[in-house]
Design an enzyme around this catalytic site. Structure first.
Site, PDB file in Angstrom:
ATOM      1  CE1 TYR A 177      32.646 -51.810  -4.742  1.00 27.68           C
ATOM      2  CE2 TYR A 177      33.042 -53.252  -2.873  1.00 27.68           C
ATOM      3  CZ  TYR A 177      33.516 -52.487  -3.910  1.00 27.68           C
ATOM      4  OH  TYR A 177      34.877 -52.413  -4.113  1.00 27.68           O
ATOM      5  CE  LYS A 224      36.957 -50.548  -1.184  1.00 27.60           C
ATOM      6  NZ  LYS A 224      35.934 -51.580  -1.420  1.00 27.60           N
ATOM      7  CG  HIS A 265      35.512 -46.520  -4.067  1.00 29.17           C
ATOM      8  ND1 HIS A 265      34.337 -47.171  -3.804  1.00 29.17           N
ATOM      9  CD2 HIS A 265      36.232 -47.369  -4.818  1.00 29.17           C
ATOM     10  CE1 HIS A 265      34.360 -48.368  -4.364  1.00 29.17           C
ATOM     11  NE2 HIS A 265      35.487 -48.509  -4.995  1.00 29.17           N
ATOM     12  CG  ASP A 299      37.094 -54.220   0.410  1.00 31.66           C
ATOM     13  OD1 ASP A 299      37.772 -53.343   0.968  1.00 31.66           O
ATOM     14  OD2 ASP A 299      36.609 -54.074  -0.733  1.00 31.66           O
TER      15      ASP A 299
END
Ligand code: NAD
Length: 278
Positions: A51, A76, A109, A46
């Site tokens: 990120y 996401k 998200h 994930d």
């Protein structure tokens, strides 16, 4: 082969019930963390555009011997990219960074109700799905009110909603809504980000009785509720510990005891008020 059970999403696609989360893993550490996870038997990863480690994840995927069809890769759409055209462009960028031509699951998200673009965004997700570029599409941090608006559009029902969920925030109302609408529940921060939860005396007692760690008990509690979990660690021994949860079972009394730990305490933002696009 991995011994992690799968769940079947509402479009028939199967997904490992336990995966590996990489929030806060720097890009230059992501490849080694994901490689350690793959070697420990994880098959689901994930990540997210925000990120900033999709390239690091992609390097591990390029290097692994695990066949692509045994992997389940989620990323996401970041908040700043919501909207129809921006979503399509952001998805292309994520695929390029991951080095893939298809992901297994693509998530919005956050709903960002104050910005109110998630319905247009969802139409772009439906195009990505129709074009076969994501095997399933879903959302994250959506409240039942937000999900209802997507469902009322009459198109694709999200396959999954990834929400903050752990023994201190058990989310009974969203979980019941998901169950009623055949939407899988995925728990983010399943270990409560490794904070005080892992020192909780009641969990420590249960763990001692089963010869397991508190982290393993918490993950087992999620799995027995039917949640998908994506614990994060960069420590190889903990990465192995977090997937070693399929050789014991919590009793009904243990499950009831953990249920009493709910305090509705959030670690992250509230989905109704988070409109951050930074
Ligand atoms: P988590 O609950 O998985 O906790 C991770 C932390 O717990 C680690 O950094 C470590 O400090 C500790 N830990 C891990 N394993 C341990 C063990 N066996 N024993 C003791 N301590 C241990 O927290 P998380 O990273 O916030 O959540 C997991 C994943 O969920 C993320 O990596 C990300 O993929 C996803 N996530 C999504 C959202 C979202 O908005 N959709 C938000 C947060 C996280």
């Amino acid at each position: 082969m991995s011994n992690v059970p799968t769940i079947t999403l509402n479009n028939g696609v199967t997904m490992p019930q336990l995966g590996f989360g990489v929030w806060q893993v720097p890009d230059d550490e992501a490849a080694s963390a994901v490689t350690a996870a793959l070697e420990s038997g994880y098959r689901s990863i994930d990540t997210a555009a925000i990120y900033k480690n999709e390239e690091g994840v992609g390097r591990a995927l390029a290097a692994t011997d695990v066949p692509r069809d045994e992997l389940f890769i989620t990323t996401k759409l970041w908040n700043a990219e919501q909207g129809y055209d921006t979503t399509l462009r952001a998805f292309d960028a994520s695929l390029a960074k991951l080095g893939l031509d298809q992901v297994d699951l693509y998530l919005i998200h956050w709903p960002m109700p104050g910005v109110d673009k998630y319905e247009d965004t969802w139409r772009a997700f439906e195009k990505i799905y129709a074009d076969g570029r994501s095997r399933a599409i879903g959302v994250s941090n959506f409240q039942p009110t937000h999900l209802n608006r997507l469902i009322e559009q009459g198109g694709t029902v999200p396959a999954l909603n990834q929400i903050e969920l752990h023994p201190s925030l058990q989310q009974p109302v969203p979980r019941a809504f998901h169950a009623d609408h055949n939407i899988a529940t995925e728990a983010w921060s399943p270990l409560g980000q490794g904070g005080d939860l892992l020192k909780e005396p009641r969990l420590t007692e249960i763990a001692g009785r089963h010869g397991k760690t508190v982290a393993q008990v918490v993950l087992r509690w999620h799995l027995q509720l039917g949640n998908v979990v994506i614990p994060k660690s960069v420590t190889p021994s903990r990465i192995r510990e977090n997937i070693d949860v399929f050789d014991f079972e919590l009793s009904a009394e243990d499950m009831a005891s953990v249920a009493e730990l709910n305090t509705d305490t959030r670690l992250g933002e509230h989905p109704d008020t988070n409109n951050w696009q930074g």
